[in-house]
Design a protein around this motif. Sequence first.
Motif, PDB file in Angstrom:
ATOM      1  N   ARG A  77       0.839  -1.207   0.000  1.00 14.68           N
ATOM      2  CA  ARG A  77       0.000   0.000   0.000  1.00 14.68           C
ATOM      3  C   ARG A  77       0.870   1.252   0.000  1.00 14.68           C
ATOM      4  N   GLU A 101      -3.490   6.970 -13.851  1.00 17.72           N
ATOM      5  CA  GLU A 101      -3.801   7.534 -12.531  1.00 17.72           C
ATOM      6  C   GLU A 101      -5.055   6.876 -11.948  1.00 17.72           C
ATOM      7  N   VAL A 102      -6.067   6.699 -12.789  1.00 15.61           N
ATOM      8  CA  VAL A 102      -7.315   6.073 -12.337  1.00 15.61           C
ATOM      9  C   VAL A 102      -7.064   4.621 -11.925  1.00 15.61           C
ATOM     10  N   GLN A 103      -6.328   3.871 -12.754  1.00 13.02           N
ATOM     11  CA  GLN A 103      -6.043   2.461 -12.439  1.00 13.02           C
ATOM     12  C   GLN A 103      -5.229   2.328 -11.154  1.00 13.02           C
ATOM     13  N   THR A 104      -4.210   3.161 -11.008  1.00 12.06           N
ATOM     14  CA  THR A 104      -3.381   3.103  -9.797  1.00 12.06           C
ATOM     15  C   THR A 104      -4.206   3.492  -8.570  1.00 12.06           C
ATOM     16  N   GLY A 105      -5.087   4.463  -8.730  1.00 16.41           N
ATOM     17  CA  GLY A 105      -5.984   4.846  -7.637  1.00 16.41           C
ATOM     18  C   GLY A 105      -6.905   3.712  -7.238  1.00 16.41           C
ATOM     19  N   ASN A 106      -7.439   2.981  -8.215  1.00 15.87           N
ATOM     20  CA  ASN A 106      -8.293   1.822  -7.929  1.00 15.87           C
ATOM     21  C   ASN A 106      -7.504   0.717  -7.225  1.00 15.87           C
ATOM     22  N   ASP A 107      -6.281   0.472  -7.692  1.00 17.32           N
ATOM     23  CA  ASP A 107      -5.439  -0.543  -7.050  1.00 17.32           C
ATOM     24  C   ASP A 107      -5.132  -0.159  -5.605  1.00 17.32           C
ATOM     25  N   TYR A 108      -4.855   1.126  -5.380  1.00 24.24           N
ATOM     26  CA  TYR A 108      -4.573   1.616  -4.031  1.00 24.24           C
ATOM     27  C   TYR A 108      -5.805   1.432  -3.136  1.00 24.24           C
ATOM     28  N   GLU A 109      -6.979   1.732  -3.673  1.00 23.58           N
ATOM     29  CA  GLU A 109      -8.215   1.559  -2.893  1.00 23.58           C
ATOM     30  C   GLU A 109      -8.433   0.092  -2.548  1.00 23.58           C
ATOM     31  N   ASN A 110      -8.196  -0.810  -3.504  1.00 23.57           N
ATOM     32  CA  ASN A 110      -8.355  -2.244  -3.239  1.00 23.57           C
ATOM     33  C   ASN A 110      -7.395  -2.719  -2.158  1.00 23.57           C
ATOM     34  N   ARG A 113      -8.655  -1.485   1.222  1.00 27.40           N
ATOM     35  CA  ARG A 113      -9.781  -2.277   1.724  1.00 27.40           C
ATOM     36  C   ARG A 113      -9.314  -3.655   2.214  1.00 27.40           C
TER      37      ARG A 113
END
Length: 170
Positions: A77, A101-110, A113
């Motif tokens: 993380r 940026e969107v993909q990395t943001g989604n990966d960071y959110e996953n 969680r």
Amino acid sequence: MKTCPYCGSGVSEKAGVAYCGFCSMKGFQPVEEGQRQSRYEKKKIIDHDDIKKSTPELMTYHTVDLLKLLKLLREERRAFFSQLSMIKKGASQLPEYKPLEVQTGNDYENLTRKTWIVENILNDRIGYIPNKITDQLLLTISNRMENDRNRKPMIIKKNQEIEKGISMER
């Protein structure tokens, strides 16, 4: 003889359901001859494949394995956060970096969680969420797990003279 995995008393079974009179409990898996039982098996290695496991699968992990996984998740993380910061700077100057940026943001959110999931399982088990998981903490817990007391059978050796006296009175 089948015994209760919690108190070592003999159990009765009706229709495949175990009952312990001392614990006033039913529906557990009895053990043999007072042996201690652990619901969780330790894994040999924790790696990135474990991050992809579902919550019910993670709930079957040994507490030590969950601590190792939490350490790995926090490291991942942290790395994703650093990447996300750099990509955001690039995306502000070059629009072609926006999907990254969107993909990395989604990966960071996953990852965030998944980290919360493991933290909450640990909170349920040990009563708190560890701030820092060090190699020393993991070694200390592993050493405590290896203590012979953890494998000592739950058998009460009764004094045979007392038992003879009780049987003679009957």
